[in-house]
Design a protein around this motif. Structure first.
Motif, PDB file in Angstrom:
ATOM      1  N   LYS A 233       0.831  -1.216   0.000  1.00  0.00           N
ATOM      2  CA  LYS A 233       0.000   0.000   0.000  1.00  0.00           C
ATOM      3  C   LYS A 233       0.862   1.262   0.000  1.00  0.00           C
ATOM      4  CE  LYS A 233      -3.864  -2.165  -0.031  1.00  0.00           C
ATOM      5  NZ  LYS A 233      -4.632  -2.194  -1.257  1.00  0.00           N
TER       6      LYS A 233
ATOM      7  N   GLN B 175      -5.644   4.778   6.010  1.00  0.00           N
ATOM      8  CA  GLN B 175      -6.727   3.809   6.165  1.00  0.00           C
ATOM      9  C   GLN B 175      -6.487   2.565   5.322  1.00  0.00           C
ATOM     10  OE1 GLN B 175     -10.155   6.298   5.274  1.00  0.00           O
ATOM     11  NE2 GLN B 175     -10.591   6.537   7.469  1.00  0.00           N
ATOM     12  N   ALA B 176      -5.990   2.733   4.107  1.00  0.00           N
ATOM     13  CA  ALA B 176      -5.713   1.581   3.240  1.00  0.00           C
ATOM     14  C   ALA B 176      -4.632   0.690   3.851  1.00  0.00           C
ATOM     15  CB  ALA B 176      -5.295   2.050   1.848  1.00  0.00           C
TER      16      ALA B 176
ATOM     17  N   ARG C 251      -6.170  -1.136   6.880  1.00  0.00           N
ATOM     18  CA  ARG C 251      -7.072  -2.180   6.386  1.00  0.00           C
ATOM     19  C   ARG C 251      -6.269  -3.382   5.871  1.00  0.00           C
ATOM     20  NH1 ARG C 251      -9.542   0.820   2.912  1.00  0.00           N
ATOM     21  NH2 ARG C 251     -10.961   1.741   4.408  1.00  0.00           N
TER      22      ARG C 251
ATOM     23  N   LYS D 227      -5.004  -5.436   8.798  1.00  0.00           N
ATOM     24  CA  LYS D 227      -6.106  -6.223   9.370  1.00  0.00           C
ATOM     25  C   LYS D 227      -6.403  -7.444   8.506  1.00  0.00           C
ATOM     26  CE  LYS D 227     -10.981  -5.713  10.742  1.00  0.00           C
ATOM     27  NZ  LYS D 227     -11.556  -6.826  10.017  1.00  0.00           N
ATOM     28  N   GLU D 228      -6.554  -7.239   7.210  1.00  0.00           N
ATOM     29  CA  GLU D 228      -6.882  -8.343   6.302  1.00  0.00           C
ATOM     30  C   GLU D 228      -5.769  -9.383   6.263  1.00  0.00           C
ATOM     31  OE1 GLU D 228      -7.715  -6.274   2.652  1.00  0.00           O
ATOM     32  OE2 GLU D 228      -9.642  -5.530   3.391  1.00  0.00           O
TER      33      GLU D 228
ATOM     34  N   MET E  21      -8.709  -2.015  16.940  1.00  0.00           N
ATOM     35  CA  MET E  21      -8.194  -1.032  15.987  1.00  0.00           C
ATOM     36  C   MET E  21      -8.709   0.332  16.440  1.00  0.00           C
ATOM     37  SD  MET E  21      -8.551  -0.563  11.820  1.00  0.00           S
ATOM     38  CE  MET E  21      -7.953  -2.178  11.422  1.00  0.00           C
TER      39      MET E  21
ATOM     40  N   PHE F 214      -9.047   4.709  13.292  1.00  0.00           N
ATOM     41  CA  PHE F 214      -9.245   4.481  11.859  1.00  0.00           C
ATOM     42  C   PHE F 214     -10.002   5.631  11.192  1.00  0.00           C
ATOM     43  CE2 PHE F 214     -11.391   2.764   8.123  1.00  0.00           C
ATOM     44  CZ  PHE F 214     -10.330   2.167   7.465  1.00  0.00           C
TER      45      PHE F 214
ATOM     46  N   VAL G  15      -3.249  -0.813  15.315  1.00  0.00           N
ATOM     47  CA  VAL G  15      -3.841  -2.120  15.024  1.00  0.00           C
ATOM     48  C   VAL G  15      -3.187  -3.123  15.961  1.00  0.00           C
ATOM     49  CG1 VAL G  15      -4.360  -3.840  13.257  1.00  0.00           C
ATOM     50  CG2 VAL G  15      -4.085  -1.438  12.598  1.00  0.00           C
TER      51      VAL G  15
END
Length: 118
Positions: A17, A49-50, A53, A56-57, A69, A72, A80
């Protein structure tokens, strides 16, 4: 998957990212907060944010639950919590203000196998 392997895949997700200045710290000897920190930053709120995310994923894809989290929505400093690993995703302005690497300067850095640009 052990913690060092998870740190590596989380760092790769950040790098994907385009997170900047990705650093991993071994906190075992200097703090009771977490065993490891992963710290990086993005240049704007949307990128922050990307990155969060993606962390997390990636953690969930590797069988790890996200404990919490925070931050955000504001996307200035997203924390996180992946259990033993706490990831700090900063907006670039906040990163240099809080300067966690200096605050936790006694922590050993963990070598990451990523190619960062910028």
């Amino acid at each position: 998957m052990n913690n060092k392997e998870l740190i590596q895949v989380v760092a790769e997700a950040c790098d994907d990212k385009r997170a900047e200045n990705i650093v991993a710290l071994d906190m075992n000897e200097v703090s009771l907060v977490a065993d490891y920190f992963v710290i990086c930053h993005g240049s704007n709120e949307r990128q922050v944010q990307a990155i969060a995310r993606a962390i997390k994923e990636t953690a969930e894809e590797n069988g790890k639950d996200i404990k919490r989290m925070e931050g955000f929505e504001e996307a200035r400093w997203v924390l996180v919590d992946v259990g033993d690993i706490v990831c700090h995703v900063f907006h670039k302005d906040e990163r240099y203000y809080y300067n966690l690497e200096k605050l936790w300067g006694d922590a050993d850095r963990i070598a990451l196998n990523i190619t960062q640009e910028g």
